[in-house]
Write a protein that holds these residues in place. Sequence first.
Motif, PDB file in Angstrom:
ATOM      1  N   GLN B 187       0.829  -1.207   0.000  1.00 17.89           N
ATOM      2  CA  GLN B 187       0.000   0.000   0.000  1.00 17.89           C
ATOM      3  C   GLN B 187       0.868   1.265   0.000  1.00 17.89           C
ATOM      4  O   GLN B 187       0.449   2.308  -0.509  1.00 17.89           O
ATOM      5  N   PHE B 190       1.696   1.640  -3.551  1.00 11.14           N
ATOM      6  CA  PHE B 190       0.464   2.063  -4.227  1.00 11.14           C
ATOM      7  C   PHE B 190       0.218   3.562  -4.005  1.00 11.14           C
ATOM      8  O   PHE B 190      -0.210   4.284  -4.901  1.00 11.14           O
ATOM      9  N   SER B 191       0.517   4.024  -2.795  1.00  9.92           N
ATOM     10  CA  SER B 191       0.249   5.424  -2.445  1.00  9.92           C
ATOM     11  C   SER B 191       1.418   6.346  -2.781  1.00  9.92           C
ATOM     12  O   SER B 191       1.326   7.555  -2.555  1.00  9.92           O
ATOM     13  N   PRO B 193       2.835   7.820  -5.374  1.00  6.56           N
ATOM     14  CA  PRO B 193       2.700   9.088  -6.123  1.00  6.56           C
ATOM     15  C   PRO B 193       2.019  10.185  -5.299  1.00  6.56           C
ATOM     16  O   PRO B 193       2.423  11.343  -5.359  1.00  6.56           O
ATOM     17  N   THR B 336       3.888  -4.255  -6.165  1.00  8.38           N
ATOM     18  CA  THR B 336       2.447  -4.152  -6.411  1.00  8.38           C
ATOM     19  C   THR B 336       1.741  -5.220  -5.582  1.00  8.38           C
ATOM     20  O   THR B 336       2.335  -6.243  -5.228  1.00  8.38           O
TER      21      THR B 336
END
Lengths: 232, 411
Positions: B187, B190-191, B193, B336
């Motif tokens: 996560q 995923f976060s 950016p 990922t």
Amino acid sequence: MDRFFPADRSCPCYGFYSPAIDRLVFVDSKDLFLSLHAAVLFSSKVLLLVVVFEPPSEPLDNSNCYLWAPEDRVSQSAFHIPQLFPNVKIPTYDFGKLEYRGASHVPEQNIFEIQEHLGFIIQATYALYITEALDSANAPQMYEKFFPEFRPFENSDRRAFRRVEQVLYQFESIFQAMTEIDQILSERLEVFRHRRYYARFNRLLYGKTKPSFRTLNPVPPSDAPVLYHDHP
Amino acid sequence: MPQFYITITRDKAADAVRSQIYHRLPETGRYWLDLSRRFHPNTLTARKGRWTTPWPMVVHPQLAMPAYDPGFTGTFADISDQRACEIRDLVRQGRRVALYYSGGIDSTVCAVALLKNLTAEELKDVAFCCNINSAAENPAFFERHIRRRVTILDSNRTKYSDLIAQGYSPITADTGDDIFGTEQATQFYFSYPKLVDDLPGSSRARCGLQREQPQLMEQPYAHFEDLLIPYLSPPIDPSTPSAGCDRRVGEWVYHKIVHNIATSDVPIHSLHDFFWWIIFNLRFTHCSLRGPLFYYMGTDLKGAITKHIINWFNTPNYQRWSMVNNNNGQKICKPTATHYKWAARCYIHDFDHNRWYFNYKIKSVSLYSLIQDNYDAYGMMFGLDSDYQTHWLSAAPVQRLFEEGLQNFEG
């Protein structure tokens, strides 16, 4: 409410978003609830959430939707059952914005495979539910949930419907699914009503008016159903 | 008496207790309470290294971390097969076992190992305790390997205590996350950016460039301090994300973790290591004991924990494997969510050849679906002491202990 059912359906307004891939994998503009149902059937393969989105400024269709994702980023493990996304902003008006993300970590070939399988499920779901609705004269199955003591409402029609949905939920190859569905629906073609059901379903799924798939007689019997759209 | 386990939930009733004392607490006491908004429930307790808590803690003897052994060479598949053979031996001795199967990767590893290594006759003494969510999480596996093949018990109606009363030993896969490193890592990637976007200019440029490096996860974690601190910071108001995060708490806990790393004897260098260590060291106790605490309703909690409940991944070999397989793609192959628990995915795929599950399965939390009917009751849980007594914030003496600990907490 209008936000969920846009008046303009000339462009896609519903997206199938995969949290695993973090991209839209398919877009459509037909029906919100059948989209959700198709996502349920596809969830045996990949979990998808249905997004009601605002059309971005650039053209978006199934050839490029996998470069886009919802602007909102929610933990990928937050959802494990198909539903509308993002639930945190609904029902406020401020939802449905997409952003361009470019290529994902998943090879394009894999996304095409998803699109192919999902496209088949979506088309088959529409075909099945429209056929069911057309065929439901005096059938009381919609009352099932109100009278749980009679559940499941079961007869040969219901069994066929459930079996088709089971195939759509669990098939491995599209050809296998087509064959199995054809076998289920062609089991009782000696009855006119079933031939009509079969013809309608195939027409909606494959775009063919007459029964024409593997198990069908290429020469329809004399009492073959005549549908309105058979006429020029 | 020292505690094996402490928890601070985000429950409304517990919030009421906290809000009464919050303004009286020193800064560090407040930080500890605030952490429950980031790591819910706040159960961070260390098995190795220095880690202060507001209340005296002791590591449960069955949950101690084995010594780091850089020469350990066992593969995940071999260890999983060995684990199944240990269960097989129990079955041969006349014990019946019941696997809590959620359809997720961890419990599917257990299922595969048992189906591979036990005979049809032996599998008659193995029940699968599952529910509709388990079937829907991996329908192909349920159809091919569970339905009509093994005894199925409804996990919504069968708690650990029910199984034990029926003569079963419950098997839980609850520490699978700890072996593979936390989902907090995937996560974070995923976060990434968004975290970068929120940084000031110079840091933003540097962290943005770091993301492009092919070996992102293997970079030293200290290079990502500017991102890790906001990532570890609790939201000021969880219901209003736009209100932002409390950076002071994030900074405090980041440095607390760094100090813990420095005082342990396990090598932690990379971003991958950092996230793995958070769960392998700081959450292992929680993951191991939450099941018995929340899903056992009997009177012999000590017996349930120490004798009856089999914690599949809590073995020295799984832990040794976990300690020597960082940064090699075995746990998180790529940054990922679909590459999380890579060795487990491969083990399952070798058995069932389901490429959809292999390629696209992502984590979903299953425990809460089991305990949701009693969730309100657990909101007031505070701890489990080393005499196996549970303590609840609804009791006045526990409230006093709670406040005293936070008042005197050094941070």
